[in-house]
Write a protein that holds these residues in place. Structure first.
Motif, short mmCIF file in Angstrom:
data_model
loop_
_atom_site.label_atom_id
_atom_site.label_comp_id
_atom_site.label_asym_id
_atom_site.label_seq_id
_atom_site.Cartn_x
_atom_site.Cartn_y
_atom_site.Cartn_z
N LYS A 61 116.11 23.50 107.71
CA LYS A 61 117.01 22.65 106.93
C LYS A 61 117.35 21.34 107.65
N PHE A 62 117.42 21.35 108.97
CA PHE A 62 117.92 20.20 109.72
C PHE A 62 116.90 19.57 110.66
N SER A 63 115.63 19.81 110.43
CA SER A 63 114.62 19.30 111.37
C SER A 63 114.63 17.78 111.47
N MET A 64 114.78 17.08 110.36
CA MET A 64 114.79 15.61 110.40
C MET A 64 116.01 15.07 111.13
N MET A 65 117.15 15.72 110.94
CA MET A 65 118.36 15.28 111.65
C MET A 65 118.21 15.50 113.15
N LYS A 66 117.58 16.61 113.52
CA LYS A 66 117.38 16.90 114.93
C LYS A 66 116.46 15.87 115.57
N VAL A 67 115.40 15.51 114.87
CA VAL A 67 114.48 14.50 115.37
C VAL A 67 115.20 13.17 115.53
N ALA A 68 116.01 12.81 114.55
CA ALA A 68 116.76 11.55 114.62
C ALA A 68 117.73 11.56 115.81
N LEU A 69 118.37 12.68 116.05
CA LEU A 69 119.29 12.79 117.19
C LEU A 69 118.55 12.65 118.52
N LEU A 70 117.40 13.30 118.61
CA LEU A 70 116.66 13.28 119.87
C LEU A 70 116.07 11.93 120.20
N PHE A 71 115.62 11.20 119.18
CA PHE A 71 114.95 9.93 119.42
C PHE A 71 115.82 8.72 119.11
N GLY A 72 117.09 8.96 118.77
CA GLY A 72 118.02 7.86 118.56
C GLY A 72 117.69 6.98 117.38
N VAL A 73 117.14 7.57 116.33
CA VAL A 73 116.75 6.79 115.14
C VAL A 73 117.95 6.52 114.29
#
Length: 73
Positions: A61-73
């Motif tokens: 459910k939250f994979s895109m949010m996690k990616v954004a958090l990790l890469f500062g997008v």
């Protein structure tokens, strides 16, 4: 009210070439109305909360949010 005043001022300046910042009574009215305004302090995420989200939130459910958090997008 100040946000609406600012938007109205910019719109009138752009479309009608009118400057409402010259209306002293309007400014006084807005200042008087905002005397009792108590600003709200925004909550800040702590590092522990972010780490907890990354570990516990389901990836499906939250994979895109996690990616954004990790890469500062």
């Amino acid at each position: 009210m100040w946000t609406k005043y600012s938007t109205l001022r910019a719109t009138l300046k752009l479309h009608e070439n009118a400057d409402i910042s010259q209306y002293g009574r309007l400014i006084a009215f807005l200042k008087n109305g905002s005397k009792n305004h108590k600003p709200k302090k925004a909550k800040v995420l702590e590092r522990e909360h972010i780490q907890q989200f990354l570990v516990e939130a389901p990836n499906t459910k939250f994979s895109m949010m996690k990616v954004a958090l990790l890469f500062g997008v």
